[in-house]
Design a protein around this motif. Sequence first.
Motif, PDB file in Angstrom:
ATOM      1  N   PHE A 130       8.899 -30.640  13.095  1.00 18.73           N
ATOM      2  CA  PHE A 130       9.898 -31.594  12.605  1.00 18.73           C
ATOM      3  C   PHE A 130       9.287 -32.538  11.572  1.00 18.73           C
ATOM      4  O   PHE A 130       9.861 -32.791  10.515  1.00 18.73           O
ATOM      5  N   LEU A 168      16.088 -25.902  16.530  1.00 19.48           N
ATOM      6  CA  LEU A 168      14.662 -25.889  16.237  1.00 19.48           C
ATOM      7  C   LEU A 168      13.858 -25.363  17.408  1.00 19.48           C
ATOM      8  O   LEU A 168      14.041 -25.794  18.548  1.00 19.48           O
ATOM      9  N   ALA A 191      17.750 -32.503  14.681  1.00 20.94           N
ATOM     10  CA  ALA A 191      17.164 -31.243  15.120  1.00 20.94           C
ATOM     11  C   ALA A 191      17.197 -31.206  16.644  1.00 20.94           C
ATOM     12  O   ALA A 191      16.858 -32.192  17.306  1.00 20.94           O
ATOM     13  N   LEU A 240      14.928 -35.927  16.379  1.00 17.01           N
ATOM     14  CA  LEU A 240      14.561 -34.707  17.096  1.00 17.01           C
ATOM     15  C   LEU A 240      14.892 -34.939  18.559  1.00 17.01           C
ATOM     16  O   LEU A 240      14.454 -35.923  19.152  1.00 17.01           O
ATOM     17  N   LEU A 277      15.077 -25.414   9.413  1.00 15.97           N
ATOM     18  CA  LEU A 277      14.834 -26.856   9.323  1.00 15.97           C
ATOM     19  C   LEU A 277      14.505 -27.262   7.891  1.00 15.97           C
ATOM     20  O   LEU A 277      15.014 -28.272   7.406  1.00 15.97           O
ATOM     21  N   VAL A 288      20.576 -28.933  13.420  1.00 13.52           N
ATOM     22  CA  VAL A 288      19.759 -27.738  13.204  1.00 13.52           C
ATOM     23  C   VAL A 288      19.064 -27.355  14.508  1.00 13.52           C
ATOM     24  O   VAL A 288      18.547 -28.209  15.220  1.00 13.52           O
TER      25      VAL A 288
END
Length: 166
Positions: A72, A8, A34, A83, A18, A6
């Motif tokens: 996140f 972000l 992410a 992340l 997200l 994803v």
Amino acid sequence: MDEIVVGLDLSVSAQAALAWAAAQAKITGHRVRAIHALSLPATYTVAGGGYIPPVPFDGIDDSYRAAVKAVFEAVQPEPNWELQFMSNDPGPVLVAESRTASMLVLGTREHTGWGRLRSGSVSHFCLSHAHCPVVAVPVERMAAGAAATGSSVGADVSRPGAVPVA
């Protein structure tokens, strides 16, 4: 390929993406990764080569990094979710990362008209070049606007498990 990638950033649209990806991952058991891609100014490129060096972790402002991390953490990530901060234009970074993903999830940007022409569209770039299925999650107000106009194109992607339709 049990991973949802994803894109972000701090935008409302990325937060919606997200949240959708997190809900989908919790339903399917997929891992979420992410990615926050930091586009560097042209002054960082090497003349003629177009090479953009990676941003060292200490090169990103701590308060900015904390803000992205807070977004996140707001989805209550599972222990194996990740992340990552990367350097380069977001579109090419996300397309490259889509090679090993089962799905790429993006927010639809709020830019319209001249704003889109000036900055381009990461979601459009990814839809055109990704190596896996792409889900473009609209911001809730955009979905509400479509409902008000009677538009029936697409699925309600605010629901995890919904299948987007072109």
